[in-house]
Enzyme design. Structure first.
Site, short mmCIF file in Angstrom:
data_model
loop_
_atom_site.label_atom_id
_atom_site.label_comp_id
_atom_site.label_asym_id
_atom_site.label_seq_id
_atom_site.Cartn_x
_atom_site.Cartn_y
_atom_site.Cartn_z
N GLU A 276 6.74 -3.52 -1.62
CA GLU A 276 7.64 -4.31 -2.55
C GLU A 276 8.95 -4.42 -2.33
O GLU A 276 9.55 -5.53 -2.45
CB GLU A 276 7.62 -3.36 -3.97
CG GLU A 276 6.45 -3.17 -4.65
CD GLU A 276 5.95 -1.89 -4.75
OE1 GLU A 276 5.47 -1.45 -5.92
OE2 GLU A 276 6.02 -0.95 -3.79
N ASP B 291 3.59 0.53 -4.28
CA ASP B 291 3.90 2.02 -4.93
C ASP B 291 2.76 2.58 -5.37
O ASP B 291 1.58 2.16 -5.75
CB ASP B 291 4.96 1.70 -6.00
CG ASP B 291 6.41 1.74 -5.54
OD1 ASP B 291 6.33 2.08 -4.37
OD2 ASP B 291 7.15 1.61 -6.26
N ASP C 64 1.09 3.70 -8.05
CA ASP C 64 0.93 3.86 -9.50
C ASP C 64 0.13 2.45 -10.06
O ASP C 64 -0.25 1.50 -9.22
CB ASP C 64 2.25 4.07 -10.33
CG ASP C 64 3.11 2.82 -9.97
OD1 ASP C 64 2.86 1.94 -9.49
OD2 ASP C 64 4.40 3.21 -10.24
N GLU D 195 1.20 0.10 -11.59
CA GLU D 195 1.99 -1.27 -11.33
C GLU D 195 1.89 -1.55 -9.78
O GLU D 195 1.79 -2.98 -9.49
CB GLU D 195 3.60 -1.03 -11.51
CG GLU D 195 4.16 -2.35 -12.03
CD GLU D 195 3.48 -2.85 -13.31
OE1 GLU D 195 3.67 -4.08 -13.59
OE2 GLU D 195 3.26 -2.07 -14.21
N TYR E 95 7.90 10.41 -4.85
CA TYR E 95 7.76 9.27 -5.64
C TYR E 95 8.44 9.66 -7.16
O TYR E 95 8.07 10.65 -7.62
CB TYR E 95 6.41 8.78 -5.90
CG TYR E 95 6.37 7.52 -6.61
CD1 TYR E 95 7.05 6.35 -6.12
CD2 TYR E 95 5.47 7.14 -7.48
CE1 TYR E 95 6.97 5.25 -6.81
CE2 TYR E 95 5.50 6.08 -8.26
CZ TYR E 95 6.09 4.93 -7.94
OH TYR E 95 5.77 3.81 -8.50
N ARG F 31 7.76 8.39 -10.26
CA ARG F 31 7.32 7.97 -11.47
C ARG F 31 5.78 8.96 -11.54
O ARG F 31 4.98 8.88 -10.74
CB ARG F 31 6.95 6.38 -11.46
CG ARG F 31 7.92 5.43 -11.61
CD ARG F 31 7.55 4.12 -12.18
NE ARG F 31 8.75 3.36 -12.23
CZ ARG F 31 9.42 2.64 -11.45
NH1 ARG F 31 8.91 2.59 -9.99
NH2 ARG F 31 10.58 1.84 -11.63
N HIS G 142 0.52 12.56 -9.12
CA HIS G 142 1.36 12.60 -7.90
C HIS G 142 2.20 14.08 -8.06
O HIS G 142 1.93 14.62 -9.27
CB HIS G 142 2.47 11.49 -7.88
CG HIS G 142 2.01 10.20 -7.86
ND1 HIS G 142 1.44 9.84 -7.08
CD2 HIS G 142 2.30 9.27 -8.97
CE1 HIS G 142 0.97 8.41 -7.36
NE2 HIS G 142 1.28 8.05 -8.55
#
Length: 691
Positions: free
Chosen positions: A10, A83, A85, A87, A301, A303, A347
């Protein structure tokens, strides 16, 4: 020349870090976040055709997409490393669509930390795109679009332009407003406390508090109850030590951070807004240049809703503790902590990628804000792997004529995890009681009765609002920062110090949504939907059915709302003075950023003025203007001269209108622990703290 392997992430910072680890056979480029989304100008969802989304390339991403396609044509293998997740999975899916890749191919790579070993190991086991994760993200996006793009036009037509409504933001607003209603409805109740000082012989005095009569606890409701206690006490007679209870108490460390607990603690301790915390955490995760060592991701990470820690990280923490603090501080059996209810546990908790990189070793490469957040994450993680703090506690009951006072004391026996991390509820200092035994006598030195009143519940701060959203299962940690931002930008709530207060506009919007869209602000309903989104991610729910179950009753509410909501008139208030341009009366209007003065002849006269608050102090610099309260771009209160820009006087601390008796400098009022204090900014003078 063909590139053997193309990796798409990203962000450019992440790309730079990963490319260094993978070597020259890999080229790493950034998509700069999402490259496709629903159109801004229309709903973009075919409701009649199973809620089919109409995605378009995001405006302004043309050059990025062109660059990705060019790089892809030159590559033998393409890896999608967004990432780990929902998203990130959706971004990978959209990129695969743009580049015409097979979504079932093993080209998806995920890692929880950006370190050399983690990245290299991830590329050994690529997988296909997880469509359950994509569907969960897509369902959330579609539901939010259906709600936002359906209710917002009604609010524009019935209230004012620029308003919005959403699933999570509407619940957040309702929480703030419900709390305000509780505060307004609160009726204080009187109660009293009775403290006392005792002394054994000529020893050190110690404190105790009234407990009750004849072994029974007794509250003190009013002054008469206090007087009844005092009448039973004979000041000439000693108190007898009835009981002495000694115990050893252990305090265990908190679990390492989840996204939510990091947001809360950073707000409480560092005064960071939720958005700032996530921005800094992203920087620490994506990589920081460490000089000769190159760019390294410093934390895992950010999140996550799990408190789980890998065995490798536990071993490294144990090694660090043995080498630096000694065997006694390293926990051999860790205190068990439960994940929050509904946690996905995808995670690890947020922790340093290497505990050996201490905050002290990074102070020259991190900014002040980055270092403070890293220090918080590092110390919380290390503490979680440590032994508990141990306290010796003593409780004594002192009795005379049936009146019992209780003295409690504690003394730290072993620091344990508090050597590294002081929790917010840690004892600030030991209360050491004298050595006393049952049957000993002590003298009453003095009593101190105090009147109190019960207090209403506190207004929400960012930290407590995040906690409330999490506890109620509303939204997910990644949504909290944008949600809190939105309700402030729409001027539904405003910050008073650190606390949120609803505005008149917020109350109007909440009332309409509560009346016509009750499910939107129903906390249980919204939390159930979050569970269903988690079910989609786990492959247990079909995303179209989940969206349809939510939308069908909502569509009926929409029809009723369009017919039933009457136009809301937000009336202008008279300002009490005339326009200095045309002479017409000025009025107070409500805008997107709060109230302001405007000419009543608008749009013929466009004169406007900010509403300022005078504090009743003449400017100490020019002696002509008034000192007024202003707000910075970050909503922090400061004080300046009303004659600005002719007078540039400005200060963060509130002037009190008096001069220092030592050097003549103007005095200011500062918040200190326990109240407020008037001081001289030059440090030559200070007055007693006022509670």
């Amino acid at each position: 020349m063909a590139t053997k392997n193309l990796v798409i992430v990203e962000s450019p910072a992440k790309a730079k870090t990963i490319e260094k680890y993978l070597g020259r056979n890999y080229k790493v480029v950034a998509s700069l976040g999402h490259i496709r989304d629903l159109p801004k100008s229309q709903m973009g969802i075919d409701i009649e055709n199973d809620y089919e989304p109409h995605y378009i390339n995001i405006r302004g991403k043309g050059d990025t997409i062109k660059g990705l396609k060019t790089a892809a044509k030159k590559a033998d293998h393409i890896y999608l490393a967004a990432d780990p997740d929902r998203e990130g999975e959706a971004i990978a899916w959209h990129v695969s669509h743009i580049l015409d890749l097979d979504p079932k191919a093993d080209n998806r790579v995920v890692f929880n930390e950006i370190t050399k070993d983690a990245v290299k190991n991830a590329f050994k086991t690529p997988r296909s795109i997880d469509m359950s994760l994509v569907d969960a993200q897509q369902a959330r996006r579609i539901l939010d679009r259906l709600v936002g793009y359906s209710i917002s036009p009604i609010l524009w037509a019935k209230v004012k332009k620029g308003l919005s409504a959403g699933r999570v933001q509407s619940v957040a607003l309702k929480l703030v407003i419900d709390r305000e209603r509780e505060i307004n409805a609160f009726v204080p109740e009187e109660y009293w406390s009775l403290a006392a000082e005792f002394q054994k012989g000529r020893g050190k005095k110690f404190a105790a508090n009234f407990y009750g009569f004849d072994q029974k606890k007794q509250p003190l409701a009013d002054k008469d109850a206090v007087q009844a206690v005092l009448k039973r006490i004979d000041k000439q007679q000693p108190f007898n030590v009835m009981t002495v209870t000694k115990k050893e108490r252990k305090r265990f460390p908190a679990a390492p951070f989840t996204t939510s607990s990091l947001q809360q603690e950073a707000n409480r301790r560092l005064n960071y807004k939720t958005r700032k915390t996530m921005m800094l955490a992203q920087q620490l995760y994506e990589g920081i240049s460490l000089g000769k060592e190159g760019t390294v991701g410093l934390i895992t990470y950010m999140r996550t809703d799990s408190t789980r820690i890998s065995s490798v990280a536990k071993h490294e923490a144990a090694t660090y503790l043995h080498e630096n603090l000694g065997e006694a501080y390293a926990a051999t059996k860790l205190h068990k902590t439960k994940n929050p209810e509904g946690a996905q546990d995808a995670h690890e908790a947020i922790r340093p990628s290497s505990v050996m990189r201490t905050p002290e070793s990074l102070k020259d490469v991190l900014s002040r804000d980055q270092l403070r957040l890293y220090q918080l994450i590092w110390s919380r993680f290390v503490a979680s792997q440590m032994t508990p703090a141990v306290y010796d506690t003593v409780t004594m009951n002192l009795e005379q004529n049936g009146v019992i006072f209780r003295a409690t004391g504690s003394q730290m026996k072993f620091a344990g995890f508090t050597k590294i991390y002081q929790g917010s509820s840690d004892d600030s200092k030991d209360n050491v009681l004298p050595e006393l035994a049952v049957g000993n006598q002590v003298k009453l030195v003095k009593t101190d009765p105090q009147q109190h009143f019960t207090q209403p519940p506190a207004r929400y701060t960012e930290a407590s609002l995040v906690k409330a959203l999490e506890e109620n299962g509303v939204g997910r940690p990644s949504t909290y920062a944008p949600t809190i931002d939105t309700i402030q930008k729409r001027y539904y709530v405003k910050l008073n110090g650190k606390s949120f207060e609803p505005t008149e506009l917020g109350e109007i919007v909440d009332k309409l949504i509560e009346e016509f869209f009750p499910d939107i602000v129903n906390i249980d309903f919204t939390a159930k939907l979050e569970d269903e989104l988690d079910g989609i991610e786990a492959g247990q729910e079909n995303w179209v059915k989940v969206v349809d179950r939510y939308y069908q009753p909502f569509a009926k509410e929409l029809v009723k709302a369009e017919e039933g909501i009457e136009k809301v008139q937000i009336k202008d208030e008279p300002a009490g003075f005339d326009c200095d341009i045309c002479g017409a009366p000025m009025v107070i209007k409500l805008g997107r950023f709060g109230k302001f003065y405007a000419c009543s002849r608008f749009p013929d006269c466009r004169n406007t003025k900010a509403i300022v608050k005078e504090i009743g102090v003449v400017c100490p610099k020019c002696g002509e203007g008034q000192v007024i309260e202003r707000k910075s771009k970050r909503n922090r209160i400061f004080y300046g001269c009303s004659r600005f820009p002719d007078c540039d006087f400005v200060t963060w601390d509130k002037p009190v209108g008096r001069d220092c008796p030592v050097d003549g400098h103007y005095l200011v009022e500062k918040k200190v622990k326990g109240g407020r204090q008037v001081i001289c900014p030059n440090g030559d003078y200070e007055e007693q703290v006022q509670k």
